[in-house]
Design an enzyme around this catalytic site. Sequence first.
Site, PDB file in Angstrom:
ATOM      1  N   LYS A  63       0.804  -1.238   0.000  1.00  0.00           N
ATOM      2  CA  LYS A  63       0.000   0.000   0.000  1.00  0.00           C
ATOM      3  C   LYS A  63       0.833   1.283   0.000  1.00  0.00           C
ATOM      4  O   LYS A  63       0.372   2.329   0.463  1.00  0.00           O
ATOM      5  CB  LYS A  63      -1.014   0.037   1.165  1.00  0.00           C
ATOM      6  CG  LYS A  63      -1.801  -1.224   1.412  1.00  0.00           C
ATOM      7  CD  LYS A  63      -2.255  -1.983   0.204  1.00  0.00           C
ATOM      8  CE  LYS A  63      -3.356  -1.369  -0.567  1.00  0.00           C
ATOM      9  NZ  LYS A  63      -3.664  -2.205  -1.778  1.00  0.00           N
ATOM     10  N   HIS A 104       7.459  -6.733  -2.320  1.00  0.00           N
ATOM     11  CA  HIS A 104       7.223  -6.276  -0.942  1.00  0.00           C
ATOM     12  C   HIS A 104       8.163  -7.009   0.018  1.00  0.00           C
ATOM     13  O   HIS A 104       8.029  -6.865   1.234  1.00  0.00           O
ATOM     14  CB  HIS A 104       5.796  -6.611  -0.502  1.00  0.00           C
ATOM     15  CG  HIS A 104       4.691  -5.974  -1.286  1.00  0.00           C
ATOM     16  ND1 HIS A 104       4.674  -4.646  -1.616  1.00  0.00           N
ATOM     17  CD2 HIS A 104       3.525  -6.495  -1.767  1.00  0.00           C
ATOM     18  CE1 HIS A 104       3.547  -4.382  -2.282  1.00  0.00           C
ATOM     19  NE2 HIS A 104       2.850  -5.477  -2.391  1.00  0.00           N
ATOM     20  N   SER A 118      -5.138   2.359   4.200  1.00  0.00           N
ATOM     21  CA  SER A 118      -5.249   1.758   2.867  1.00  0.00           C
ATOM     22  C   SER A 118      -5.345   0.233   2.987  1.00  0.00           C
ATOM     23  O   SER A 118      -6.181  -0.411   2.335  1.00  0.00           O
ATOM     24  CB  SER A 118      -4.038   2.175   2.021  1.00  0.00           C
ATOM     25  OG  SER A 118      -4.116   1.619   0.739  1.00  0.00           O
TER      26      SER A 118
END
Length: 286
Positions: free
Chosen positions: A48, A101, A131
Amino acid sequence: MATSSNKDNLFQYKGCNFIKNIHQLEHLEKIHQFEIKETDVIAVTYPKSGTIWMQQILSLIYSNGDLSVVQNKKAAVRVPWMEVPINNFQDLPSPRLCVTHLPYRLIPKDLRKGNGKVIYVTRNPKDIAVSLYHFQNYVTFLESPTKFEDFLEEFIDGNVIYGSWFDHIRDWYNHKDEFNFLFLSYEEIKKDLRTTITKICGFLGRKLGEDKLDIVVEECTFKAMSINPMANYKHMESKNQNGSFLRKGIIGDWKTLFTVAQSEKFDKIFQERMKGFPFKFTWDSK
Ligand code: PPS
């Protein structure tokens, strides 16, 4: 430990939380040995923080503003996640572009030899929490959290996808000298897309003429990406029609969910955990 609301959807590998329907243990185990080429570009983000934005920006920089690339191929095919086995980035033709990530400790060891280029994009963690909370309520592959209050505790403790935000940014930043490394923030991209794209081009050694730069900037706006079916991830299965991967795209949306008490508590933990971190986060759009 995975959060109680997420425990059926996540599994752990080397202390990091992955998604059962998306990641595979066998693939994660291989990543350490991935060969990294001089021309590879890896955008690293905690979830995010601007991942799909980077997919769009990198695609357009490398296609020299050729719109057909972002109109005909899905973002995850053009610029796949390193840790996701479908659309394996290893099979791409060079120059290979990918996002990840992954925490620092799980990346290919080749990357630490200075092969390839790393762009780390951070975002203020209150906006990330909000988010991610909405994202979990939207996608089918994650459990909907009960209350934001409980979710925030899990986020602070790192009991969410990919673990602790604090550890992610600190570990990557502490090791930045091992890489060809560019550190960016979601907020600087948002505040001045054109200047940031120019900065990314400089780091990657790519040149875009003014006319091409205009096209790239236009195509990377929230508005343009939201209506581009190859960039907006609307094809993903969702629990409801109200959400979106491209949800609001603003700075400071944390104010809609954080209470004053939650914000003060977060600030205190942030100050403790980020002590000495040499970067000033932007918490609102002013
Ligand atoms: S993911 O699922 O982890 O890959 O998500 P990620 O792409 O990292 O982050 C999603 C948030 O980034 C916002 N976004 C943008 N903001 C402004 N402009 C553009 N072009 C843009 N593209 C993506 C997206 O809206 C998510 O933030 P929120 O706050 O939920 O709107």
